[in-house]
Enzyme design. Structure first.
Site, PDB file in Angstrom:
ATOM      1  CG  HIS A   1      -2.371  -0.672   0.757  1.00 32.88           C
ATOM      2  ND1 HIS A   1      -2.422  -2.194   0.729  1.00 32.88           N
ATOM      3  CD2 HIS A   1      -3.821  -0.334   0.538  1.00 32.88           C
ATOM      4  CE1 HIS A   1      -3.685  -2.349   0.692  1.00 32.88           C
ATOM      5  NE2 HIS A   1      -4.418  -1.092   0.275  1.00 32.88           N
TER       6      HIS A   1
ATOM      7  CE  LYS B   1      -6.422  -9.934  10.993  1.00 31.32           C
ATOM      8  NZ  LYS B   1      -6.129 -10.478  12.416  1.00 31.32           N
TER       9      LYS B   1
END
Lengths: 281, 186
Positions: free
Chosen positions: B45, B110
């Site tokens: 990222h 999650k």
């Protein structure tokens, strides 16, 4: 010596990463049968199915195979050399690599070079036991990131400590993979309390604490935590934690360190007594 | 519910169905996803967003793609992939906007998302899914192929293209911004 040590360490690494602990499985099964919330029940069924697949297929229970923590406990009839400790570390590193587990460390600042170096080793001497026991504890960081330490005043009430523990579990939230096992360390120094909290996770989670006072505290905390409504995967229901385990140590008159180390539902560790370690003095 | 194959290569042909498919999903719904996802977590990222900010060409086309926050184990011999469950999404919160601007349509991970990310999801009409957390072995069985895309040097944090089938997902935040973790967040 090297070969036989390898024969003992590799199964330990495999067991720790591929097989969920029996005591943990027992509590997960119990939670599955007790749970009424459909979504939470589904999450628990995934967790149980995952444990089954991992064991059958020699796959890691979780891709986060941890930064492995190694506990070496040396009993009254044994001694251990530096070389031996280094060999144990080396064999664990090799077993991780050989069994396709994830490289478990990177350099902390540049975040480069994923490698199989840097497992954390603790050597303890226990005059009450005999032999040398090695524990491999792959601690994932989804839950490790939620570790907490608070240095309370010595005059603090139990209620405040309980609130701190419950609040810390709440803050761990769905991302730390509930249902948790909550390890708590009370006493010692700051570093020692954190280590106690981690060691608490290595206790049998399906057994009551032998200390009556701590047993009562563990049960009360579990009840409060399970009233939070986080539930498996954060989907609600009764089971936010499977167990709370507390370890204590004498502390200084001026303070009261309380540490929390949370484990995800995939609480994995494996211990065995080494036969091949001989003192090489 | 089976959500069909969804990826940019298919986008032209299946645009309507697929776009509606995603947007129609409601928070709390459980689906079995079949199609392609790209793994990317912390360092990937950081690299992707740094390239976007410098207007550099990206090593992959993000348009229409699904990002899966995942760093699998090594691939055991004879298997497609090792254990490959989701990692904590919250750590990627700061990187979400540039990726959505580049065309990412869904994220899988999650845990909870920040208020900012919940607003972005609504703004860009995308979806945030959660996959069974701590169930990497179960999910590995549902991966049909794994292909390295870029950032090989990051090891488990490299970007992989995964073809998955019957991948269990729960809609955690839908395109209208409804959030299954509302009761746990301020």
């Amino acid at each position: 010596m090297k070969n036989s040590l390898k024969c003992e360490i590799e199964p330990l690494v495999k067991e720790a990463n591929f097989s969920l602990r029996r005591d943990v499985l027992r509590l997960l099964n119990k939670a599955f049968f007790v749970e009424k919330n459909k979504k939470a029940k589904k999450a628990l069924s995934w967790i149980l199915e995952n444990a089954d697949i991992a064991k059958r297929q020699d796959l890691a229970i979780c891709q986060d195979t941890g930064l492995p923590i190694i506990f070496i406990e040396v009993g009254s009839n044994k001694s251990i050399s530096c070389l031996c400790v280094k060999k144990i570390e080396q064999e664990i590193s090799l077993a991780y690599r050989k069994n396709y587990l994830r490289p478990f460390s990177v350099s902390p600042i540049c975040r480069k070079t994923p490698s199989y170096e840097g497992a954390i080793t603790h050597v303890d001497f226990n005059p009450e036991k005999r032999g040398i026991r090695v524990t491999v504890f792959p601690k994932g960081f989804g839950s490790e990131n939620k570790s907490q330490l608070k240095m309370f005043n010595p005059t603090v009430g139990l209620k405040e400590i309980e609130d701190f523990i419950v609040e810390s579990v709440k803050r761990a939230g769905p991302e730390s993979c509930p249902p948790f096992v909550v390890g708590v360390g009370i006493g010692g120094t700051s570093d020692h309390a954190l280590l106690l909290a981690k060691k608490a996770l290595l206790e049998r989670v399906d057994l009551a604490n032998k200390d009556g006072l701590l047993n009562g505290l563990e049960k009360r905390l579990l009840k409060k935590i399970n009233a939070l409504g986080v539930g498996p995967m954060g989907l609600g229901g009764k089971c936010t934690a499977l167990a709370v385990k507390i370890k204590t140590a004498p502390t200084h008159i001026a303070g009261l360190p309380v540490a929390i180390n949370i484990s995800c539902h995939a609480l994995r560790s494996a211990t065995r007594e080494l036969k091949s370690v001989i003192d090489e003095k | 519910m089976e959500l069909g194959v969804y990826n940019s290569e298919m986008r032209k042909r299946t645009n309507t169905i697929k776009d509606n498919g995603l947007k129609k999903l409601k928070a709390g719904e459980e689906i079995l996803f079949s199609g392609y996802v790209y793994t990317a977590r912390d360092q990937a990222h950081k690299k992707l967003v740094s390239s976007i900010k410098k207007s550099k060409k990206l090593p992959l086309d993000l348009n229409g793609q699904i990002i899966y926050y995942c760093g699998p184990t090594e691939t055991p011999k004879g298997k497609v992939i090792g254990s490959c469950g989701p990692t904590t999404s919250g750590r990627m919160d700061a990187f979400v906007e540039p990726l959505l601007k580049s065309g990412v349509v869904a994220m899988i991970g999650k845990g909870t998302r920040s208020k900012k990310v919940r607003e972005l999801i609504k703004k860009y009409k995308c979806v945030y899914f959660v996959a069974p957390s701590g169930c990497g072995a179960l999910l590995a069985e549902r991966v049909l192929s794994k292909e390295l895309v870029c950032y090989k040097e990051l090891g488990p944090e490299a970007v992989y293209k995964l073809k998955v089938t019957g991948f269990p997902l729960i809609v955690a935040i839908d395109s209208k911004g409804n959030n299954i973790y509302q009761h746990l967040q301020k």
